[in-house]
Design a protein around this motif. Structure first.
Motif, PDB file in Angstrom:
ATOM      1  N   LYS A 130     -13.695  -8.031 -13.945  1.00 27.90           N
ATOM      2  CA  LYS A 130     -14.831  -8.152 -14.882  1.00 27.90           C
ATOM      3  C   LYS A 130     -15.353  -6.768 -15.243  1.00 27.90           C
ATOM      4  O   LYS A 130     -15.782  -6.532 -16.348  1.00 27.90           O
ATOM      5  N   ARG A 190       0.837  -1.203   0.000  1.00 26.67           N
ATOM      6  CA  ARG A 190       0.000   0.000   0.000  1.00 26.67           C
ATOM      7  C   ARG A 190       0.881   1.268   0.000  1.00 26.67           C
ATOM      8  O   ARG A 190       0.619   2.211  -0.725  1.00 26.67           O
ATOM      9  N   ASN A 217      -0.402  -2.745  -6.095  1.00 24.79           N
ATOM     10  CA  ASN A 217      -1.647  -3.435  -5.824  1.00 24.79           C
ATOM     11  C   ASN A 217      -1.431  -4.368  -4.634  1.00 24.79           C
ATOM     12  O   ASN A 217      -0.494  -5.160  -4.625  1.00 24.79           O
ATOM     13  N   VAL A 218      -2.273  -4.262  -3.621  1.00 24.34           N
ATOM     14  CA  VAL A 218      -2.009  -5.028  -2.397  1.00 24.34           C
ATOM     15  C   VAL A 218      -2.578  -6.448  -2.439  1.00 24.34           C
ATOM     16  O   VAL A 218      -2.316  -7.235  -1.535  1.00 24.34           O
ATOM     17  N   GLU A 219      -3.333  -6.752  -3.486  1.00 20.33           N
ATOM     18  CA  GLU A 219      -3.873  -8.102  -3.568  1.00 20.33           C
ATOM     19  C   GLU A 219      -2.714  -9.096  -3.619  1.00 20.33           C
ATOM     20  O   GLU A 219      -1.697  -8.840  -4.250  1.00 20.33           O
ATOM     21  N   LYS A 239     -13.728  -3.230  -9.651  1.00 15.31           N
ATOM     22  CA  LYS A 239     -12.633  -2.349  -9.223  1.00 15.31           C
ATOM     23  C   LYS A 239     -12.988  -0.931  -9.639  1.00 15.31           C
ATOM     24  O   LYS A 239     -13.855  -0.720 -10.488  1.00 15.31           O
ATOM     25  N   LEU A 273      -8.273   1.899  -6.999  1.00 17.11           N
ATOM     26  CA  LEU A 273      -6.875   2.083  -7.388  1.00 17.11           C
ATOM     27  C   LEU A 273      -6.671   3.469  -7.995  1.00 17.11           C
ATOM     28  O   LEU A 273      -7.639   4.108  -8.396  1.00 17.11           O
ATOM     29  N   GLU A 328      -6.381  -1.652  -3.511  1.00 19.90           N
ATOM     30  CA  GLU A 328      -6.798  -3.043  -3.580  1.00 19.90           C
ATOM     31  C   GLU A 328      -8.096  -3.125  -4.394  1.00 19.90           C
ATOM     32  O   GLU A 328      -8.196  -3.898  -5.336  1.00 19.90           O
TER      33      GLU A 328
END
Lengths: 291, 464
Positions: free
Chosen positions: B177, A142, A147-149, B265, B164, B161
């Protein structure tokens, strides 16, 4: 007695076990734990673009022990529910799919892999370190606007090879009627956990990013990570921060700040300070987990 | 702390503006140093902006072309190939470009400091490095080129996450998607079109009636048409009441009119803010504007005569091409070197799918300034090359004075627009008349022929 065993008996106990462990790894005969079925299903489900949270909830519902543990974690101070969470549906609504999936994986891997009779305290320490690495991983990602995924899962599983080695060493000790001091076992875990972690990622069909984190997270290897995702770099730093948090006697702040990974992540002292400030909430989370 | 070092010129930031400023200074024989806070040189342009987004665009287009021809050549693309191959290519291009800039800086004898620069006075800057060492530098001329970063509105929780920004979207590991894009500017429109092209259901939301409002309306209409034909949606004239991750599986956006839009997202692209807070500008005597920009004159000079500011820190147009020129001109001015004629014809290039590009003035501006205008149009479906290449959606507009003689502007939407516009730019610079485009021969078949067709359209409208 096999020729191998015949030759190993002449060695010191530590060398005997080492030789048999290496033999198991090289011959692909290492006893690998199965990825707990629920964890496998959770991973399949979360990678399925058509999955939804209802399917995840009903999957968890099938494993009552898992459902119970998830309720317990969801009620912990780490997740700060507004009111007590009494049902899985409520947990789903409160935690969301990604958190719930992470939690299901975490709980099922803990019960399936991080549980070794007679070594409860040692394995608990390994588990707390894994969990702290996962949580720090998210914060590092973060901070770096990455991207924190996946950062959590990469951290959580970065040293999953260690408990697997412990299981195998215990088994070898029993077969050979030997008893090694914990220090020697710990050295084995340190030496072999990356290669054993690799075997696990193949066996468990873990995502590519997790595999990369396991393979390349060490200080001397993260620069060789093949993908541009920085998961290995992030996991390396998360691993150090977890060690600093959980075993402060091993490393002082000066040593931490001088680590090459800090420079390679381009972290300035105020960035490191903001990460270290996460230590307290992470400790709270660890303490609130039913370990 | 080591001893204070002196340079003729000190540049803070190594993006396009800082880089060109440094090279200009070095070419003039000056002792130049560049301070860069990131590990690599190049700034946001190379690492998070222009270069990665355009690489992503090209890769997406290549993938689309491959997909379209898969049937003809009897192959199938793997479904899981998409993001991984896109990011690998992106990484390769970014690294190559960064290396190229680093080599150029090194080759020109420019000293590089890795750290954060902070003014101690109008002549002195302190560099704090990641290893916590400090270096103080003084200089006769200081150029601030610290760039910008994505704006983070207080009411929208960007968590990198689920929600963004234009930095973290580059590290997506899979294609969602659906994607909600907040904003209608250049970055929002470019990413919206790339993701739409890759098969993501994209919804753009903005308060303006159309995206990229500073471009000609016919161009943006062409873009919206193509975007919506690909499955995207543009919601204009909207305000955002709330946008947040629902804690379950989607980002929920509530519009001012109560309408709810959901997406897996969200990309937050509501502008950028200048990177000035670490600079301690007050120590140098430079006061930023209320919008957080550094005010400068036409030579990019701040209120302190020997301190210049260039690139995104001074505000629009915030184009890499303009920033480079600002950097070069600022140093030329500081050193008393003639920078050459002022660039009145700066082209604008928007890398949406299809591209949009403009140079010169618009039809409206021509009417205001000249009391009228004649506009010639050429559609790519009337051009042989457009048909051959399957690029039939484009439009080229030439704006001429009310007599239809003098070229005033060129506006293009369609693939290749950002390259094609340079013919118009050269025409404007050479003060070419419309007839020159009719009388001269273009290669056939090319999209350049569109200039001839548009010029003929103007000739046809001339009053006898």
């Amino acid at each position: 007695m096999s020729p191998l065993l015949a030759s190993s008996v002449d060695l010191e106990p530590v060398e005997q076990v080492r030789s048999l462990l290496v033999d198991r790894i090289e011959k692909g005969e290492l006893r690998l734990p199965l990825l707990p079925q629920v964890a496998h299903q959770v991973m399949t489900l979360t990678n399925d673009p058509d999955s939804d949270v209802t399917r995840l909830a009903s999957l968890i519902q099938q494993d009552q022990a898992l459902a119970g543990q998830i309720l317990s974690v969801a009620n912990s101070p780490a997740y700060m529910p507004r009111s007590p969470i009494v049902s899985l549906q409520q947990a789903v609504a409160w935690l969301g799919m990604k958190h719930l999936a992470d939690m299901a994986l975490m709980v099922s891997i803990q019960s399936g892999v991080f549980r070794v009779q007679g070594f409860e305290a040692e394995v608990k320490a390994l588990w707390r370190h894994a969990l702290a690495t996962g949580l720090f991983g998210k914060e590092i990602a973060r901070l770096g606007r990455h991207n924190v995924e996946n950062a959590f899962l990469c951290g959580l599983l970065h040293a999953v090879g260690k408990p697997v080695i412990l299981h195998n060493v215990i088994e070898i000790q029993k077969l050979q009627d030997l008893h090694l001091p914990w220090n020697s076992i710990r050295d084995f875990m340190e030496e072999f956990h990356v290669s054993v972690g690799n075997l696990l990622t193949e066996n468990w069909k873990l995502p590519d990013q997790v595999k990369e984190a396991i393979t390349y997270y060490k200080d001397h290897t993260y620069k060789h990570a093949p993908s541009p995702t920085k998961v290995a770099l992030i996991t390396c730093l998360a691993d150090h921060l977890a060690s600093y948090l959980l075993e402060p006697t091993l490393m002082d702040e000066e040593t931490l700040l001088a680590l090459p990974v800090i420079q390679d992540m381009n972290l300035y002292s105020e960035d490191v300070s903001s990460l270290l400030e996460q230590g307290e909430p992470i400790l709270k989370t660890l303490d609130s987990m039913p370990l | 702390m080591s001893e204070t070092l002196h340079y003729d010129i000190l540049i803070i930031g190594s993006g396009p503006a800082g880089q060109k400023a440094a090279i200009q200074g070095a070419k003039a024989g000056k002792r130049v140093a560049v301070i860069e806070r990131d590990l690599e040189v190049g700034g946001a342009c190379v690492h998070h902006g222009t270069i990665p987004s355009k690489t992503l665009r090209e890769s997406a287009l290549n993938m689309l072309r491959l997909k379209r021809t898969a049937g003809v050549f009897d192959f199938k693309l793997r479904d899981d190939l998409k993001v991984k191959s896109l990011t690998q290519r992106l990484d390769h291009v970014v690294k190559a470009h960064s290396r190229f800039i680093a080599d150029q800086i090194h080759r020109n004898g420019v000293t590089r400091y890795h750290g954060r620069g902070r003014f101690l006075s109008d002549r002195e800057v302190q560099v704090s490095m990641t290893n916590r060492t400090i270096q103080r530098l003084t200089a006769d001329i200081i150029v601030v080129a610290t760039g910008s970063r994505p704006r983070k509105p207080d009411n929208i929780p960007v968590d990198h996450e689920h929600i963004l920004d234009s930095d973290s979207i580059l590290s997506l590991t899979y294609l969602p998607k659906s994607l909600t894009v907040l904003g209608g500017g250049v970055i929002a429109s470019e990413y919206a079109s790339f993701f739409s092209l890759l098969g993501v259901q994209v919804t753009m939301i903005d308060q303006a009636d159309r995206p990229v409002r500073f471009m000609d309306a016919e161009l943006t209409d062409g873009f919206v048409q193509a975007f919506e034909a690909d499955g995207g949606t543009y919601h204009g004239n909207q305000t955002i009441a709330e946008a947040k991750w629902d804690g379950l599986s989607k980002v929920v956006t509530v519009l001012g009119n109560g309408e709810v839009i959901e997406g897996e997202k969200m990309l937050m692209a509501l502008g950028r803010v200048a990177n000035i807070e670490d600079l301690h500008l007050e120590a140098a005597g430079v006061k930023p504007t209320p919008r957080g920009l550094i005010p400068v004159d036409q030579h990019c000079r701040t209120s302190v005569p020997h301190i210049y500011a260039v690139g995104d820190v001074i505000g629009p147009p915030s184009l890499a091409s303009c920033s480079m020129e600002q950097g070069r001109r600022a140093v030329c001015h500081a050193l008393g070197i003639d920078p050459g004629g002022s660039p009145e014809t700066v082209p604008m290039g928007i890398y949406t799918v299809p591209e949009m590009s403009s140079v010169g003035i618009s039809e409206e501006e021509a009417v205001t300034r000249f009391g009228g205008a004649i506009v010639g149009r050429s559609r790519f479906n009337e051009i042989a090359r457009g048909q051959i290449s399957g690029m039939t959606d484009g439009l080229l507009k030439m704006v001429a004075d009310p007599c239809g003689k003098k070229l005033l502007g060129v506006h293009i939407v369609g693939e290749g627009a950002t390259e094609l516009v340079h013919i118009g730019q050269m025409g404007l610079l050479a003060q070419m008349e419309i007839d020159s485009f009719v009388e001269n021969i273009f290669n056939f078949p090319t999209l350049g022929e569109a200039y001839r067709v548009a010029a003929l359209d103007i000739v046809k409208q001339r009053k006898p």
